[in-house]
Design an enzyme around this catalytic site. Structure first.
Site, mmCIF file in Angstrom:
data_model
loop_
_atom_site.group_PDB
_atom_site.id
_atom_site.type_symbol
_atom_site.label_atom_id
_atom_site.label_comp_id
_atom_site.label_asym_id
_atom_site.label_seq_id
_atom_site.Cartn_x
_atom_site.Cartn_y
_atom_site.Cartn_z
ATOM 1 N N HIS A 55 -53.760 55.636 80.657
ATOM 2 C CA HIS A 55 -52.424 56.077 81.080
ATOM 3 C C HIS A 55 -51.642 54.878 81.618
ATOM 4 C CE1 HIS A 55 -49.220 58.248 83.142
ATOM 5 N NE2 HIS A 55 -49.486 59.218 82.303
ATOM 6 N N GLU A 74 -53.778 64.855 78.206
ATOM 7 C CA GLU A 74 -53.837 65.391 76.845
ATOM 8 C C GLU A 74 -55.200 65.958 76.469
ATOM 9 O OE1 GLU A 74 -51.122 65.663 75.706
ATOM 10 O OE2 GLU A 74 -49.852 63.941 76.090
#
Ligand SMILES: CC(C)(COP(=O)(O)OP(=O)(O)OC[C@H]1O[C@@H](n2cnc3c(N)ncnc32)[C@H](O)[C@@H]1OP(=O)(O)O)[C@@H](O)C(=O)NCCC(=O)NCCS
Length: 385
Positions: A273, A326
């Site tokens: 991320h 996700e």
């Protein structure tokens, strides 16, 4: 707030504007080092665990959580806005069936532009705050209806009329599947929806604010944000993460699969991320939701997650590549019966609320966002021959 004191002297900033503060916001923040993010003054995860999507929508729109009367009024206000305008119904088929592959976000952009024109949306520059708010509520409310209708038409089915008696989360599942969902699924998907309403100054939010800063109408800003969101580096990879689980097949194949992917120069979807250096708090919450829903897929995903992190630590030493939103988002949506082509649209169905809140905040500051670029071409002027 302006960080530029002298407009004549260029200020160099890092590539990708990484860590550059470009404005002030009251809407929320992401603290990457702590693995924490908030909506206004509240932990987003706590809101997801305790509040409805409409509560949080109200919070973003009006700056405070509603009491029970305000919430009931708000539900009554937004539920009728879910209905598709007639002008859009007639062309939705052409939009949904265009092209060889289903592109729900492209379809959404197109349909929203038409809705904006049909409803005569005016530039935010020309509107008072109440009128801007009304446009923002309309766009946020109708977005899920458009997405669900596009999906069903593409599947060869009739769109399902939204139901005003259902909550926004329940109505979303209902419009996609044509069946009233059970409470466990509604609760799971509602938490996901609340947790994805906003997430700092990400690319689509920034895009929405740039367009809003020009004074353009709410649909123009949202359509631009959708374009930004549709890019593979942003719009998310929940369906790709699930495809990775399919490709891995069984837990003992994880290590070899990850090694082969990295060797081939590919990334492991659902890991890493740009802001979090620690576990994404949304991933933690979604893992818990998935485990509550239970089943083989969840057990498998948990085992794969552990092995992916271990192998990435070995192959990419010194890089923090924890699981991100996700990975378990895909698992939760699959368990809730959403088709894979509707994973990213589900994300968009809640993020539109965050975009709209950012558009309203930006519109209140009548300053156009207009940076400059350093010219790096051949010296100018050259003679024109
Ligand atoms: C999300 C993402 C774009 C963030 O990227 P970033 O923080 O800017 O990281 P960088 O692109 O600078 O990559 C840093 C290093 O980590 C590696 N890396 C980052 N994410 C990786 C992943 N998911 N799998 C394998 N390697 C990864 C990069 O290859 C790079 O390694 P290198 O220095 O050896 O080349 C990135 O982690 C990614 O592509 N993840 C997979 C897609 C995904 O899950 N997207 C949803 C995000 S919510």
């Amino acid at each position: 707030m302006s960080l530029v004191s002298d407009p004549v002297t260029p200020i160099e900033v890092p590539r990708g504007l990484k860590n550059v503060v470009v404005t002030e916001t009251q809407l929320g923040d992401v603290r990457g080092g702590e693995g924490f993010y908030h909506y206004r003054q509240y932990s987003a995860i706590e809101l997801a665990e305790r509040k409805s999507l409409e509560d949080v929508w109200y919070l973003f729109t009006y700056g405070q959580l509603p009491d029970s009367r305000q919430l009931a009024e708000f539900r009554t206000t937004v539920a009728p806005l879910r209905r598709l305008p007639d002008e859009v119904r007639s062309v939705l088929r052409s939009i949904a069936l265009a092209g060889a592959t289903f592109q729900p976000l492209a379809g959404l952009r197109t349909a929203l532009s038409l809705i904006g024109a049909a409803r005569g949306l005016k530039p935010v520059y020309d509107l008072d705050p109440a009128q801007r708010q009304a446009d923002a509520l309309l766009v946020s409310a109708v977005t899920p209806t458009v997405l669900a209708a596009l999906y069903r038409i593409r599947q060869g089915q009739e769109p399902v009329e939204p139901r005003e008696d259902l909550s926004a989360a329940a109505n979303w599942l209902y419009m996609v599947s044509a069946a009233v969902p059970d409470d466990r699924k509604v609760e799971a998907i509602e938490r996901y929806l609340v947790s994805t309403v906003d997430h700092g100054f990400n690319a689509s939010t920034f895009t929405a604010r740039v367009v809003a800063s020009t004074g353009a109408d709410v649909v123009a800003a949202v359509a631009a944000a959708i374009g930004s969101f549709s890019g593979p580096l942003h719009g998310g990879a929940p369906d790709r993460a699930l495809e990775a689980l399919d490709a891995i097949g069984t837990p003992e194949r994880t290590d070899a699969w990850v090694r082969a992917e990295i060797l081939a120069g590919r990334r492991i979807m659902g890991f890493g991320h740009p802001v979090y250096q620690t576990e994404d708090p949304r991933a933690r919450m979604l893992r818990g939701i998935a485990q509550d829903l239970g089943g083989e897929l969840v057990d498998f995903a948990v085992q794969v997650e552990r092995r992916v992190i271990a192998v990435l630590a070995e192959l990419k030493p010194g890089r923090e590549l924890p699981v991100n939103v996700e990975f378990y988002a895909g698992v939760v949506m699959e368990l809730c019966g959403l088709p894979r082509s509707m994973f990213t649209p589900t994300f968009a169905a809640s993020r539109v609320i965050g975009w709209c809140a950012n558009i309203l905040e930006q519109a209140a500051d009548r300053k156009i966002i207009r940076p400059i670029a350093r010219y790096a071409g051949p010296p100018a002027p050259q003679p024109v021959r």
